[in-house]
Design an enzyme around this catalytic site. Structure first.
Site, PDB file in Angstrom:
ATOM      1  N   CYS A 287       6.449 -33.632  -5.252  1.00 41.52           N
ATOM      2  CA  CYS A 287       5.346 -34.394  -4.670  1.00 41.52           C
ATOM      3  C   CYS A 287       5.536 -35.887  -4.899  1.00 41.52           C
ATOM      4  O   CYS A 287       5.054 -36.706  -4.130  1.00 41.52           O
ATOM      5  CB  CYS A 287       4.030 -33.929  -5.270  1.00 41.52           C
ATOM      6  N   GLU A 461      -5.231 -35.062 -13.565  1.00 42.59           N
ATOM      7  CA  GLU A 461      -4.659 -33.954 -14.310  1.00 42.59           C
ATOM      8  C   GLU A 461      -3.855 -34.474 -15.498  1.00 42.59           C
ATOM      9  O   GLU A 461      -3.482 -35.635 -15.558  1.00 42.59           O
ATOM     10  CB  GLU A 461      -3.704 -33.151 -13.422  1.00 42.59           C
TER      11      GLU A 461
HETATM   12  P1  NAP Z   1       0.888 -25.119   0.114  1.00 41.79           P
HETATM   13  O1  NAP Z   1       1.529 -24.504   1.268  1.00 41.79           O
HETATM   14  O2  NAP Z   1      -0.274 -25.999   0.324  1.00 41.79           O
HETATM   15  O3  NAP Z   1       0.483 -23.932  -0.885  1.00 41.79           O
HETATM   16  C1  NAP Z   1      -0.006 -24.187  -2.189  1.00 41.79           C
HETATM   17  C2  NAP Z   1      -0.726 -22.953  -2.689  1.00 41.79           C
HETATM   18  O4  NAP Z   1      -1.914 -22.746  -1.921  1.00 41.79           O
HETATM   19  C3  NAP Z   1       0.086 -21.670  -2.554  1.00 41.79           C
HETATM   20  O5  NAP Z   1      -0.173 -20.839  -3.664  1.00 41.79           O
HETATM   21  C4  NAP Z   1      -0.485 -21.070  -1.285  1.00 41.79           C
HETATM   22  O6  NAP Z   1      -0.273 -19.693  -1.211  1.00 41.79           O
HETATM   23  C5  NAP Z   1      -1.943 -21.422  -1.440  1.00 41.79           C
HETATM   24  N1  NAP Z   1      -2.746 -21.381  -0.222  1.00 41.79           N
HETATM   25  C6  NAP Z   1      -2.345 -21.515   1.067  1.00 41.79           C
HETATM   26  N2  NAP Z   1      -3.409 -21.405   1.904  1.00 41.79           N
HETATM   27  C7  NAP Z   1      -4.502 -21.210   1.125  1.00 41.79           C
HETATM   28  C8  NAP Z   1      -5.886 -21.031   1.392  1.00 41.79           C
HETATM   29  N3  NAP Z   1      -6.373 -21.027   2.644  1.00 41.79           N
HETATM   30  N4  NAP Z   1      -6.737 -20.853   0.359  1.00 41.79           N
HETATM   31  C9  NAP Z   1      -6.278 -20.873  -0.903  1.00 41.79           C
HETATM   32  N5  NAP Z   1      -4.968 -21.033  -1.224  1.00 41.79           N
HETATM   33  C10 NAP Z   1      -4.090 -21.211  -0.217  1.00 41.79           C
HETATM   34  O7  NAP Z   1       1.962 -25.973  -0.735  1.00 41.79           O
HETATM   35  P2  NAP Z   1       3.448 -25.538  -1.091  1.00 41.79           P
HETATM   36  O8  NAP Z   1       4.240 -25.439   0.162  1.00 41.79           O
HETATM   37  O9  NAP Z   1       3.429 -24.368  -2.012  1.00 41.79           O
HETATM   38  O10 NAP Z   1       3.917 -26.803  -1.972  1.00 41.79           O
HETATM   39  C11 NAP Z   1       4.362 -28.007  -1.415  1.00 41.79           C
HETATM   40  C12 NAP Z   1       3.249 -29.036  -1.369  1.00 41.79           C
HETATM   41  O11 NAP Z   1       2.700 -29.196  -2.666  1.00 41.79           O
HETATM   42  C13 NAP Z   1       3.716 -30.415  -0.962  1.00 41.79           C
HETATM   43  O12 NAP Z   1       2.808 -30.953  -0.039  1.00 41.79           O
HETATM   44  C14 NAP Z   1       3.693 -31.205  -2.269  1.00 41.79           C
HETATM   45  O13 NAP Z   1       3.513 -32.600  -2.115  1.00 41.79           O
HETATM   46  C15 NAP Z   1       2.551 -30.587  -2.966  1.00 41.79           C
HETATM   47  N6  NAP Z   1       2.641 -30.813  -4.407  1.00 41.79           N
HETATM   48  C16 NAP Z   1       1.780 -31.709  -4.970  1.00 41.79           C
HETATM   49  C17 NAP Z   1       1.855 -31.974  -6.324  1.00 41.79           C
HETATM   50  C18 NAP Z   1       0.917 -32.933  -6.975  1.00 41.79           C
HETATM   51  O14 NAP Z   1       0.739 -32.855  -8.188  1.00 41.79           O
HETATM   52  N7  NAP Z   1       0.299 -33.845  -6.248  1.00 41.79           N
HETATM   53  C19 NAP Z   1       2.814 -31.313  -7.114  1.00 41.79           C
HETATM   54  C20 NAP Z   1       3.678 -30.422  -6.498  1.00 41.79           C
HETATM   55  C21 NAP Z   1       3.573 -30.169  -5.147  1.00 41.79           C
HETATM   56  P3  NAP Z   1       1.035 -19.088  -0.458  1.00 41.79           P
HETATM   57  O15 NAP Z   1       2.081 -20.138  -0.415  1.00 41.79           O
HETATM   58  O16 NAP Z   1       1.406 -17.935  -1.285  1.00 41.79           O
HETATM   59  O17 NAP Z   1       0.548 -18.707   0.893  1.00 41.79           O
END
Ligand code: NAP
Ligand code: MG
Length: 480
Positions: A287, A461
């Site tokens: 991120c 956090e």
């Molecule tokens: P994501 O697609 O948004 O998914 C994150 C989590 O949310 C997963 O466990 C996902 O489950 C779940 N999820 C999806 N739809 C949901 C819903 N409607 N209700 C509740 N939960 C739901 O993110 P990702 O692809 O895993 O990770 C990449 C993203 O994370 C990037 O945008 C990155 O910038 C961000 N990130 C931010 C930070 C920070 O601290 N700011 C740190 C690391 C990553 P499933 O995937 O199992 O469907």
């Protein structure tokens, strides 16, 4: 090279019991697409409901335990994880795709975080205030919020669950964790450490499943007092709305479009090292990854050469091969997203400096120049090893460009000019500022979070601010 090819069967962990269910979800090694790393069940709403019920049932006894005792369990989990470090790092590298060295770094960080949050069991949590009333002792204390939903992404499958679970648990909350579906085996390894450390039944529950079904059920359940989410801004927005509808507390840490400004006084080698590590470490899938470098016009040529030379030294390959310095892209879908951004940037007038093509799941570290500041590549989060070099007319213009996206997570500057650096620290609209340091990476004792679309901005956090989200202040007037 490590030749482990074992398949791990993950299970839900609810009320202290494993619940296997039908393991319909498969996760293959992103570097070895034929190698099945993990199998996991896909919870429906009723499984999630059961986990929430168990977390609720365990809450009062857990909150009644002395905080030091809760901390001791975290510390013990950290010791177990440290003892399993080589094996867990290998599993993490196979399942997520970061290099073994990066995975070892993440294990180490998770251990340090568990040690840090364990010590929070000893910290002072309240204040004593002078009362306006005679013979009244006025004080505040902090109470756990209750049962917390924790929803995490795939890119730091140990560190992110720990930086949420650590402060939540030590403060006396119980948890239902819904990890990303891409990393069930790594989650399971972490959970085993807590179990071996003696986490009581129901205090930490893990439910595997899709975000749209299991995750949404966790967000929507009125028994869940608070939801801590890290992931994409698109998903975070939806969670924000759902949580607001039932007035639940919510913490959202989301995407970034992090930039580094390189001022002309900076040593080119040093600046390129900072930018390239930030951009291509963890395959750019952080991120806080550097996705833009902003240079002044006269400095562009010098920095492009230095950046390209650094990027050329990166060895892309199997994460378990010690020669590898950059692993594969996490999924085919993410790879086509990355390539799509590159292709579209080229039609928008950008040029490839280095990289730009993929072989299998491996994308070359890619640097583009002549990137239009209004193009999708310059403004949107890619989440891959793709770096844009933008040109500014002056240091002030560079700052303007840096702030001109919807995100505000990590912002860097490379310069030895103290005034310029301090001016930047004050005016860059980001939650984390890095002066002469790469945009990625944070210390476990320091607050972390973003501004604008990178966060809902209510609670930072990690570090000494982590407790705020997971506790409520109670004010007590004691007349005597
Ligand atoms: P994501 O697609 O948004 O998914 C994150 C989590 O949310 C997963 O466990 C996902 O489950 C779940 N999820 C999806 N739809 C949901 C819903 N409607 N209700 C509740 N939960 C739901 O993110 P990702 O692809 O895993 O990770 C990449 C993203 O994370 C990037 O945008 C990155 O910038 C961000 N990130 C931010 C930070 C920070 O601290 N700011 C740190 C690391 C990553 P499933 O995937 O199992 O469907
Ligand atoms: Mg996703």
């Amino acid at each position: 090279m490590n030749s482990t090819t074992e398949t791990i069967g993950a299970a839900h962990f609810i009320g202290g019991e494993w619940m296997v269910g039908e393991r319909t979800e498969q996760r293959f090694n992103p570097a070895q697409p034929a190698e099945l790393v993990s199998l996991a069940p896909d919870a429906d709403e009723s499984v999630m409901s059961l986990a929430i019920e168990q977390a609720q049932a365990a809450q009062a006894a857990w909150a009644a335990m002395p905080a030091q005792g809760r901390g001791e369990i975290l510390a013990a989990a950290g010791r177990v994880l440290a003892g399993r470090a080589p094996e867990v790092a290998t599993l993490l590298a196979r399942e997520e795709g970061k290099t073994l060295a990066e995975a070892e770094g993440e294990v180490d960080r998770a251990v340090r975080m568990l040690t840090f949050y364990a010590a929070q069991g000893w910290q002072a949590l309240g204040a004593t205030l002078p009362s306006s009333d005679d013979r009244t002792h006025l004080y505040t204390t902090r109470e756990p919020v209750g049962t917390v939903g924790v929803i995490t992404p795939w890119n730091f499958p140990l560190a992110i669950p720990v930086w949420k679970a650590g402060p939540a648990l030590v403060a006396g909350n119980t948890i239902v964790l819904k990890p990303s579906s891409f990393v069930p085996a790594t989650t399971q390894a972490l959970l085993e450490c807590f179990i071996e450390a003696g986490i009581p039944r129901g205090v930490l529950n893990v439910v595997h499943g899709s975000g749209s079904r299991a995750g949404q059920a966790l967000v929507d359940d009125p028994r869940v007092a608070a939801v801590s989410f890290t992931g994409s801004t698109a998903v975070g927005r939806g969670i924000n709305l759902a949580a607001a509808a039932r007035m639940a507390r919510v913490q959202l840490e989301m995407g970034g479009k992090n930039a580094v400004v390189v001022l002309p006084d900076a040593d080119a080698e040093r600046a390129a090292d900072i930018c390239v590590r930030g951009a291509f470490g963890l395959t750019g899938q952080a991120c806080t990854a550097t996705s833009r470098v902003i240079v002044t016009r006269a400095d562009e040529h010098r920095m492009l050469n230095a950046l390209a030379a650094r990027a050329a030294a990166i060895v892309t390959g199997d994460p378990l091969d010690p020669r590898t310095s950059m692993g594969p892209v996490v999924t085919d879908q993410q790879l086509s997203t990355d390539l799509g951004y590159i292709e579209r940037a080229l039609t928008d007038g950008a040029d490839v400096v280095t990289g730009g093509t993929a072989s299998g799941r491996f994308l070359e570290p890619t640097i583009l120049r002549n990137v239009d500041p209004d193009s999708a590549l310059a403004r949107q989060e890619v989440f891959g090893p793709v770096l844009s070099v933008l040109v500014a007319d002056s240091p002030d213009d560079a700052l303007h460009l840096l702030n001109d996206t919807e995100y505000g997570l990590s912002a860097g500057i490379v310069t030895d000019d103290l005034s310029a650096a301090m001016n930047f620290a004050g005016r860059a609209d980001a939650g984390v500022i890095k002066i002469n340091r790469q945009t990625t990476g944070t210390d476990v004792n320091a607050p972390f979070g973003g501004n604008r679309s990178s966060s809902n901005g209510l609670f930072r956090e990690q570090g000494f601010t982590a407790t705020d989200f997971f506790t409520r202040v109670k004010t007590v007037y004691l007349g005597y």
